[in-house]
Design a protein around this motif. Structure first.
Motif, PDB file in Angstrom:
ATOM      1  N   ARG A 162       0.788  -1.122  -0.414  1.00 17.32           N
ATOM      2  CA  ARG A 162       0.355   0.040   0.264  1.00 17.32           C
ATOM      3  C   ARG A 162       0.566   1.010  -0.177  1.00 17.32           C
ATOM      4  O   ARG A 162       0.644   2.123  -0.116  1.00 17.32           O
ATOM      5  CB  ARG A 162      -1.143   0.178   1.276  1.00 17.32           C
ATOM      6  CG  ARG A 162      -2.076  -0.898   1.235  1.00 17.32           C
ATOM      7  CD  ARG A 162      -2.768  -1.246   0.130  1.00 17.32           C
ATOM      8  NE  ARG A 162      -3.832  -2.252   0.014  1.00 17.32           N
ATOM      9  CZ  ARG A 162      -4.768  -2.116  -0.726  1.00 17.32           C
ATOM     10  NH1 ARG A 162      -5.007  -1.213  -1.459  1.00 17.32           N
ATOM     11  NH2 ARG A 162      -5.268  -3.775  -0.739  1.00 17.32           N
ATOM     12  N   GLU A 163       2.085   0.991   0.353  1.00 18.38           N
ATOM     13  CA  GLU A 163       2.538   2.232   0.351  1.00 18.38           C
ATOM     14  C   GLU A 163       4.031   1.992   0.554  1.00 18.38           C
ATOM     15  O   GLU A 163       4.473   0.333   1.195  1.00 18.38           O
ATOM     16  CB  GLU A 163       3.035   3.231   1.710  1.00 18.38           C
ATOM     17  CG  GLU A 163       3.413   4.597   1.770  1.00 18.38           C
ATOM     18  CD  GLU A 163       3.246   5.320   3.079  1.00 18.38           C
ATOM     19  OE1 GLU A 163       3.042   4.776   4.308  1.00 18.38           O
ATOM     20  OE2 GLU A 163       3.044   6.895   2.801  1.00 18.38           O
ATOM     21  N   ALA A 205      -1.186  -2.072   6.482  1.00 15.46           N
ATOM     22  CA  ALA A 205      -2.216  -1.279   6.843  1.00 15.46           C
ATOM     23  C   ALA A 205      -3.069  -1.768   7.315  1.00 15.46           C
ATOM     24  O   ALA A 205      -3.713  -1.940   8.084  1.00 15.46           O
ATOM     25  CB  ALA A 205      -3.050  -1.502   5.034  1.00 15.46           C
ATOM     26  N   ALA A 206      -4.077  -0.496   7.627  1.00 17.69           N
ATOM     27  CA  ALA A 206      -5.609  -0.003   8.550  1.00 17.69           C
ATOM     28  C   ALA A 206      -6.295  -1.370   7.762  1.00 17.69           C
ATOM     29  O   ALA A 206      -6.562  -1.175   6.288  1.00 17.69           O
ATOM     30  CB  ALA A 206      -5.499   1.119   8.948  1.00 17.69           C
ATOM     31  N   SER A 207      -6.986  -2.068   8.321  1.00 16.80           N
ATOM     32  CA  SER A 207      -7.836  -2.838   7.743  1.00 16.80           C
ATOM     33  C   SER A 207      -9.428  -2.000   7.211  1.00 16.80           C
ATOM     34  O   SER A 207      -9.678  -0.490   7.668  1.00 16.80           O
ATOM     35  CB  SER A 207      -9.183  -3.805   8.325  1.00 16.80           C
ATOM     36  OG  SER A 207      -8.125  -3.921   9.302  1.00 16.80           O
ATOM     37  N   ALA A 208      -9.392  -1.758   6.227  1.00 14.67           N
ATOM     38  CA  ALA A 208     -10.746  -1.216   5.430  1.00 14.67           C
ATOM     39  C   ALA A 208     -11.945  -1.273   6.364  1.00 14.67           C
ATOM     40  O   ALA A 208     -12.453  -2.970   6.645  1.00 14.67           O
ATOM     41  CB  ALA A 208     -10.492  -1.192   4.134  1.00 14.67           C
ATOM     42  N   SER A 209     -13.028  -0.542   6.038  1.00 12.34           N
ATOM     43  CA  SER A 209     -14.191  -0.733   7.271  1.00 12.34           C
ATOM     44  C   SER A 209     -15.200  -0.446   6.714  1.00 12.34           C
ATOM     45  O   SER A 209     -15.688   0.532   5.750  1.00 12.34           O
ATOM     46  CB  SER A 209     -14.279  -0.226   8.727  1.00 12.34           C
ATOM     47  OG  SER A 209     -13.265   0.219   9.484  1.00 12.34           O
ATOM     48  N   ASP A 212      -1.034  -5.226   2.970  1.00 13.32           N
ATOM     49  CA  ASP A 212      -2.091  -5.852   3.460  1.00 13.32           C
ATOM     50  C   ASP A 212      -1.511  -7.120   4.309  1.00 13.32           C
ATOM     51  O   ASP A 212      -0.466  -7.339   3.925  1.00 13.32           O
ATOM     52  CB  ASP A 212      -3.344  -5.742   2.877  1.00 13.32           C
ATOM     53  CG  ASP A 212      -3.724  -4.942   1.496  1.00 13.32           C
ATOM     54  OD1 ASP A 212      -3.499  -3.999   2.297  1.00 13.32           O
ATOM     55  OD2 ASP A 212      -4.648  -5.390   1.109  1.00 13.32           O
ATOM     56  N   ALA A 213      -2.037  -7.054   5.386  1.00 16.12           N
ATOM     57  CA  ALA A 213      -2.089  -8.406   6.043  1.00 16.12           C
ATOM     58  C   ALA A 213      -2.370  -9.855   5.286  1.00 16.12           C
ATOM     59  O   ALA A 213      -3.313  -9.540   4.208  1.00 16.12           O
ATOM     60  CB  ALA A 213      -3.514  -8.713   7.209  1.00 16.12           C
TER      61      ALA A 213
END
Length: 167
Positions: free
Chosen positions: A90-91, A163-167, A122-123
């Motif tokens: 992601r980055e 990365a923060a998980s998309a909600s 991503d995880a």
């Protein structure tokens, strides 16, 4: 025999903003180091010498661009390999440094470059420090520019960030 790729650039001095190069090269201190790097179909790149060599610090110098080209090549190979392996990046940020030694007569060479990539992914099963380090190792082995230099390039990846998980 492998494929050949050719690259063409134009380096023009004096810079378009100057008229006639001032005094020209009447002395070492008389001429501007400002120049323009042109690649067909792309925006001009304002170049100069390193400020240590009488260049404009607001312009790009060849040493910075050389270090940047190593970092860019590594990053592009890393992203390629990540996509192939199923790792979703992601980055990617790399705070790269290079050291150039200048001899007493003025000639010099780079002695090392250190890449410090930080990736956010991503995880998933490939989202481990070991798996990402292996991708960096492979990227370094494949990078065209790294394979073309005669000095040490160190790759010191930071721990993987999820990365923060998309909600």
């Amino acid at each position: 025999m492998g494929a050949h790729h050719n690259y063409a650039v134009t380096v023009a001095w004096p810079d378009a903003a100057e008229t006639g190069g001032g005094q020209g090269t009447t002395s070492y201190t008389a001429y501007s180091r400002d120049h323009t790097v042109l690649v067909a179909g792309k925006a001009p790149l304002a170049g100069s010498a390193d400020p240590a060599f009488r260049g404009d610090p607001a312009r790009h110098n060849p040493e910075e661009l050389f270090v940047a080209s190593i970092a860019q090549c590594h990053m592009l190979w890393f992203l390629h390999l990540a996509a192939e392996s199923g790792l979703v990046v992601r980055e990617y940020v790399d705070d790269t440094t290079g050291t150039m030694r200048v001899e007493s007569r003025g000639e010099g060479q780079f002695t090392d470059v250190t890449l410090r990539p930080r990736v956010t992914v991503d995880a998933g099963p490939q989202a481990t420090d070991a798996a990402v380090a292996e991708l960096h190792h492979r990227a370094h082995a494949l990078c065209f520019i790294a394979r073309s230099v005669n000095f040490s390039i160190l790759v010191e990846p930071a721990p993987v960030r999820l990365a923060a998980s998309a909600s």
